[in-house]
Design an enzyme around this catalytic site. Structure first.
Site, PDB file in Angstrom:
ATOM      1  N   HIS A  17       0.948  -1.297  -0.061  1.00 25.82           N
ATOM      2  CA  HIS A  17       0.063  -0.062  -0.010  1.00 25.82           C
ATOM      3  C   HIS A  17       0.821   1.289   0.010  1.00 25.82           C
ATOM      4  O   HIS A  17       2.102   1.221  -0.157  1.00 25.82           O
ATOM      5  CB  HIS A  17      -1.051  -0.069   1.125  1.00 25.82           C
ATOM      6  CG  HIS A  17      -0.415   0.016   2.468  1.00 25.82           C
ATOM      7  ND1 HIS A  17       0.284   0.810   3.076  1.00 25.82           N
ATOM      8  CD2 HIS A  17      -0.828  -1.021   3.382  1.00 25.82           C
ATOM      9  CE1 HIS A  17       0.655   0.596   4.587  1.00 25.82           C
ATOM     10  NE2 HIS A  17       0.051  -0.687   4.566  1.00 25.82           N
ATOM     11  N   HIS A  20       4.096   1.396   2.095  1.00 29.44           N
ATOM     12  CA  HIS A  20       5.052   0.682   1.836  1.00 29.44           C
ATOM     13  C   HIS A  20       5.774   1.763   0.571  1.00 29.44           C
ATOM     14  O   HIS A  20       7.182   1.598   0.682  1.00 29.44           O
ATOM     15  CB  HIS A  20       4.761  -0.399   1.288  1.00 29.44           C
ATOM     16  CG  HIS A  20       4.260  -1.410   2.338  1.00 29.44           C
ATOM     17  ND1 HIS A  20       2.938  -2.057   2.032  1.00 29.44           N
ATOM     18  CD2 HIS A  20       4.323  -1.927   3.561  1.00 29.44           C
ATOM     19  CE1 HIS A  20       2.600  -2.653   3.169  1.00 29.44           C
ATOM     20  NE2 HIS A  20       3.485  -2.678   4.208  1.00 29.44           N
ATOM     21  N   CYS A 125       2.019 -10.517  19.870  1.00 32.90           N
ATOM     22  CA  CYS A 125       1.267 -10.141  18.724  1.00 32.90           C
ATOM     23  C   CYS A 125       1.704 -10.809  17.395  1.00 32.90           C
ATOM     24  O   CYS A 125       2.833 -10.462  16.914  1.00 32.90           O
ATOM     25  CB  CYS A 125       1.328  -8.565  18.301  1.00 32.90           C
ATOM     26  SG  CYS A 125       0.120  -8.000  16.860  1.00 32.90           S
ATOM     27  N   CYS A 128       2.661  -8.253  14.609  1.00 28.69           N
ATOM     28  CA  CYS A 128       3.767  -7.611  14.860  1.00 28.69           C
ATOM     29  C   CYS A 128       5.033  -8.517  14.581  1.00 28.69           C
ATOM     30  O   CYS A 128       6.075  -8.162  14.519  1.00 28.69           O
ATOM     31  CB  CYS A 128       3.908  -6.789  16.081  1.00 28.69           C
ATOM     32  SG  CYS A 128       2.935  -5.469  16.154  1.00 28.69           S
ATOM     33  N   CYS A 143      -3.230  -5.222  20.790  1.00 28.80           N
ATOM     34  CA  CYS A 143      -1.929  -4.357  20.345  1.00 28.80           C
ATOM     35  C   CYS A 143      -2.195  -3.073  19.946  1.00 28.80           C
ATOM     36  O   CYS A 143      -3.262  -2.803  19.191  1.00 28.80           O
ATOM     37  CB  CYS A 143      -1.572  -5.560  19.068  1.00 28.80           C
ATOM     38  SG  CYS A 143      -0.419  -4.543  18.213  1.00 28.80           S
ATOM     39  N   HIS A 146      -2.151  -3.245  15.976  1.00 25.25           N
ATOM     40  CA  HIS A 146      -3.160  -3.728  15.269  1.00 25.25           C
ATOM     41  C   HIS A 146      -4.681  -3.883  15.828  1.00 25.25           C
ATOM     42  O   HIS A 146      -5.377  -4.416  15.368  1.00 25.25           O
ATOM     43  CB  HIS A 146      -2.673  -5.297  14.770  1.00 25.25           C
ATOM     44  CG  HIS A 146      -1.560  -5.189  14.012  1.00 25.25           C
ATOM     45  ND1 HIS A 146      -0.309  -5.223  14.327  1.00 25.25           N
ATOM     46  CD2 HIS A 146      -1.289  -5.134  12.557  1.00 25.25           C
ATOM     47  CE1 HIS A 146       0.668  -5.160  13.457  1.00 25.25           C
ATOM     48  NE2 HIS A 146      -0.007  -5.169  12.289  1.00 25.25           N
ATOM     49  N   LYS A 295      -3.430   5.376  10.979  1.00 23.37           N
ATOM     50  CA  LYS A 295      -2.271   4.745  10.202  1.00 23.37           C
ATOM     51  C   LYS A 295      -2.823   4.190   9.002  1.00 23.37           C
ATOM     52  O   LYS A 295      -3.767   3.278   9.188  1.00 23.37           O
ATOM     53  CB  LYS A 295      -1.150   3.994  11.059  1.00 23.37           C
ATOM     54  CG  LYS A 295      -0.288   3.561  10.289  1.00 23.37           C
ATOM     55  CD  LYS A 295       0.580   2.543  11.053  1.00 23.37           C
ATOM     56  CE  LYS A 295       1.737   2.096  10.186  1.00 23.37           C
ATOM     57  NZ  LYS A 295       2.039   0.692  10.465  1.00 23.37           N
ATOM     58  N   LYS A 298      -3.369  -2.147   5.648  1.00 21.06           N
ATOM     59  CA  LYS A 298      -4.172  -3.117   4.968  1.00 21.06           C
ATOM     60  C   LYS A 298      -5.206  -3.579   5.975  1.00 21.06           C
ATOM     61  O   LYS A 298      -6.281  -3.600   5.528  1.00 21.06           O
ATOM     62  CB  LYS A 298      -3.306  -4.298   4.518  1.00 21.06           C
ATOM     63  CG  LYS A 298      -4.029  -5.386   3.684  1.00 21.06           C
ATOM     64  CD  LYS A 298      -3.977  -4.627   2.256  1.00 21.06           C
ATOM     65  CE  LYS A 298      -5.111  -5.500   1.301  1.00 21.06           C
ATOM     66  NZ  LYS A 298      -5.444  -4.633   0.202  1.00 21.06           N
TER      67      LYS A 298
HETATM   68  O1  ME8 Z   1       7.261  -4.325   9.980  1.00 25.08           O
HETATM   69  N1  ME8 Z   1       3.000   5.370   6.951  1.00 25.08           N
HETATM   70  O2  ME8 Z   1       6.921  -4.832   7.359  1.00 25.08           O
HETATM   71  P1  ME8 Z   1       5.644  -4.053   7.097  1.00 25.08           P
HETATM   72  C1  ME8 Z   1       4.463   5.344   6.541  1.00 25.08           C
HETATM   73  N2  ME8 Z   1       8.540  -6.831   7.762  1.00 25.08           N
HETATM   74  N3  ME8 Z   1       5.140   4.069   6.157  1.00 25.08           N
HETATM   75  C2  ME8 Z   1       4.413   3.116   6.543  1.00 25.08           C
HETATM   76  C3  ME8 Z   1       3.306   2.920   6.646  1.00 25.08           C
HETATM   77  C4  ME8 Z   1       2.444   4.154   6.986  1.00 25.08           C
HETATM   78  N4  ME8 Z   1       1.146   4.217   7.088  1.00 25.08           N
HETATM   79  N5  ME8 Z   1       2.831   1.732   6.782  1.00 25.08           N
HETATM   80  C5  ME8 Z   1       3.878   0.886   6.477  1.00 25.08           C
HETATM   81  C6  ME8 Z   1       7.514  -5.054   8.758  1.00 25.08           C
HETATM   82  N6  ME8 Z   1       5.008   1.693   6.113  1.00 25.08           N
HETATM   83  C7  ME8 Z   1       8.862  -5.969   8.928  1.00 25.08           C
HETATM   84  C8  ME8 Z   1      10.247  -5.174   8.490  1.00 25.08           C
HETATM   85  S1  ME8 Z   1      12.730  -4.867   8.136  1.00 25.08           S
HETATM   86  C9  ME8 Z   1      13.958  -5.767   8.700  1.00 25.08           C
HETATM   87  C10 ME8 Z   1      11.447  -5.867   8.421  1.00 25.08           C
HETATM   88  C11 ME8 Z   1       6.354   1.256   5.829  1.00 25.08           C
HETATM   89  O3  ME8 Z   1       5.235  -4.885   5.749  1.00 25.08           O
HETATM   90  C12 ME8 Z   1       7.434   1.941   6.978  1.00 25.08           C
HETATM   91  O4  ME8 Z   1       8.507   1.762   6.435  1.00 25.08           O
HETATM   92  O5  ME8 Z   1       4.779  -4.154   8.276  1.00 25.08           O
HETATM   93  C13 ME8 Z   1       7.270   0.772   7.907  1.00 25.08           C
HETATM   94  O6  ME8 Z   1       8.376   0.842   8.768  1.00 25.08           O
HETATM   95  C14 ME8 Z   1       7.132  -0.579   6.969  1.00 25.08           C
HETATM   96  O7  ME8 Z   1       6.435  -0.132   6.040  1.00 25.08           O
HETATM   97  C15 ME8 Z   1       6.527  -1.659   7.761  1.00 25.08           C
HETATM   98  O8  ME8 Z   1       6.240  -2.640   6.833  1.00 25.08           O
END
Ligand code: ME8
Length: 506
Positions: A17, A20, A125, A128, A143, A146, A295, A298
């Site tokens: 989304h 990301h 969680c 997370c 959480c 979430h 925030k 998905k």
């Molecule tokens: O946490 N605003 O993956 P994830 C800004 N797999 N950035 C956002 C956002 C938002 N609303 N939503 C997501 C994970 N992001 C782990 C990470 S790294 C070794 C492992 C971005 O799919 C932001 O960079 O939940 C956030 O830190 C990341 O997506 C979380 O992606």
């Protein structure tokens, strides 16, 4: 100089989304700018495919975690391409090379005496993939991210002795005040460390979807440990027959959202110290893109679809919007209305119109050849030091402020056209020199801002530079007056055409 920038690797439990896309776009701006500066750049993004977040969603869908990973990793890859992102490699934690390297590093941490067998009991969680203290939970044991109700989990795990790294971490923070940026996040991480560190699980017993613990194959490596190591493992196999670790490690910047601060600013450097690997130069944290109060995510079902916006308005418009609208580092709201307003007023009117007017006037008044002249001193002075301040802004990862620095010059050039009224000058032969000056300054000003804007809006700036007959992107030339007249201008068309009755899908 080597420059290694990374994004988080995203969970494949859902489709990508805008949140990301945001981090990936920001990292791409850094990578592109550093290439323009002539640095040796490596830019990594990818997907996090192990652990409960993926296993549970796959189970819900009645498919295997691998199938879910295959399905969604492609979507993350395609989105990056659609947004003109220039990552040098796309890592998937299911890559066998990554998994082998994780086992190797975890074994080293074990052999160095930082691992012991213990029992975990507490809230967890699965979304997370994080262990939560009671203080962190919201009412009803929910959480905070979430909003799902959490259960107490109890299982025998291998533990990583994080507590032993409290002092080394405090020392790291004392020696490297720029280790975590911006400052408020540095303070947050440091106070977390000073508050006392508890050991963390290094493995999970119940879960089967992950990298087997090398000395105990009944368990898999805890997904966060597996995931964090991606930044290190990728360099060892991203290029066939070549190990890039020497060349690019330690990373210049790990770019992340604030949700995963603790993992990157506390656990990650401790793990690296435990494995005797150099810690990164910098971890930079940005805020949340919010839709209304929430925030974007998905699971909360409030997503602006980036593929759609990029398809209808072009990738540059989306890249520009997210970095312009929300001050990088802070939380900020995004909306379809806000997007459309900026698209029309800033991209189409301020930048697009300035470009088409300038090209049209060069065509009409000077047969399509940019005249040679000196820019007026007052305006030239306002461009003085711009390249340096853009470089400094990018070094500090202050993307919104940097974009604003450049945009102020676009507004300045628009004022200049209004003040000089070249269409009036063209009516009077005695004003020919003055008209030369105005046309040269506009073309040259547009060239400079476009070179500097290129990392933010690669496609449109390239088109405009080609139409100006000056395609060179190096920052050495990004000074007003660095290039003389004489170029023949070409066709541009509309850089940001009006989009009829289309709104970004909400
Ligand atoms: O946490 N605003 O993956 P994830 C800004 N797999 N950035 C956002 C956002 C938002 N609303 N939503 C997501 C994970 N992001 C782990 C990470 S790294 C070794 C492992 C971005 O799919 C932001 O960079 O939940 C956030 O830190 C990341 O997506 C979380 O992606």
């Amino acid at each position: 100089m080597p420059y290694y920038v990374t994004t988080p690797i995203y969970y494949v439990n859902g489709e990508p989304h805008l949140g990301h896309a945001y981090t990936t776009i920001a990292a791409d701006v850094l990578a592109r700018h550093m290439r323009q500066r002539g640095e040796d750049v490596f830019f990594l993004t990818g997907t996090d495919e192990h652990g409960e977040p993926v296993a549970q969603e796959a189970e819900r869908l009645g498919i295997t975690p691998r199938e879910l990973g295959d399905r969604n990793a492609v979507r993350f890859k395609e989105l990056a391409a659609r947004l003109s992102v220039t990552n040098d490699f796309f890592i998937r934690t299911t890559d066998p090379e990554h998994m082998a390297k994780v086992a190797e590093v975890v074994q080293r941490i074990h052999d160095n005496g930082h691992v012991y067998a213990g029992t975990y009991e507490g809230f967890y969680c699965p979304r997370c993939a994080d262990f939560k203290t009671e203080a962190e939970l919201e009412e009803g044991n929910r959480c905070p991210i979430h909003k799902i109700e959490l259960q107490i989990e109890k299982e025998d795990n291998w533990f990583f002795r994080l507590s032993a790294f409290q002092e080394p971490l405090e020392q790291l923070y004392a020696e490297r005040p720029g280790f975590v940026t911006p400052q408020n996040r540095y303070n947050e991480a440091l106070s977390f460390i000073r508050g006392g560190l508890r050991d963390v699980s290094l493995s999970r017993a119940r879960l089967k979807w992950g990298v087997p613990v090398p000395w105990d194959e009944s368990q898999v490596v805890y997904v966060w440990i597996d995931a964090l190591l991606n930044y290190y493992t990728a360099l060892s196999y991203a290029r066939d027959g070549e190990d890039l670790t020497e060349r690019f490690w330690p990373a210049s910047v790990h770019l992340i959202g604030k949700d995963i601060l603790k993992f990157h600013a506390v656990i990650w450097p401790a793990l690296l110290m435990a494995a005797e690997i150099e810690v990164p130069q910098k971890v930079t944290i940005h805020g949340y893109l919010l839709l209304g109060e929430h925030k974007m995510s998905k699971s909360l079902g409030n997503v602006i679809e980036p593929n759609h916006v990029a398809e209808v308005y072009g990738p540059d418009a989306l890249r520009f919007y997210v970095l312009r609208e929300v001050s990088f580092g802070s939380d900020g709201e995004v909306s379809a209305e806000g997007f459309e307003t900026r698209y029309t007023t800033e991209l189409a009117n301020e930048y697009g119109n300035l470009a088409s007017r300038t090209l049209a006037m060069v065509e009409r008044y000077r047969d399509g050849v940019v005249p040679s002249a000196e820019p007026p001193a007052e305006l030239a002075a306002e461009f003085d030091g711009l390249v340096q301040s853009v470089c400094a802004g990018i070094d500090e990862v202050e993307l919104t402020a940097t974009l604003d620095e450049i945009w102020r010059r676009i507004k300045r050039l628009n004022r200049y056209v209004q003040d000089e009224e070249p269409w009036q000058l063209a009516k009077d032969d005695a004003q020919a020199d003055r008209l030369d000056q105005v046309l040269y300054t506009l073309a040259e000003g547009l060239r400079v801002v476009s070179v500097l804007l290129h990392p933010f809006m690669p496609g449109s700036t390239e088109r405009l530079l080609a139409a100006l007959g000056r395609e060179e992107l190096g920052l050495d030339g990004a000074r007003l007056g660095a290039v003389e007249g004489g170029a023949t201008v070409g066709e541009l068309g509309q850089l940001f055409p009006r989009v009829e009755a289309e709104a970004p899908a909400a």
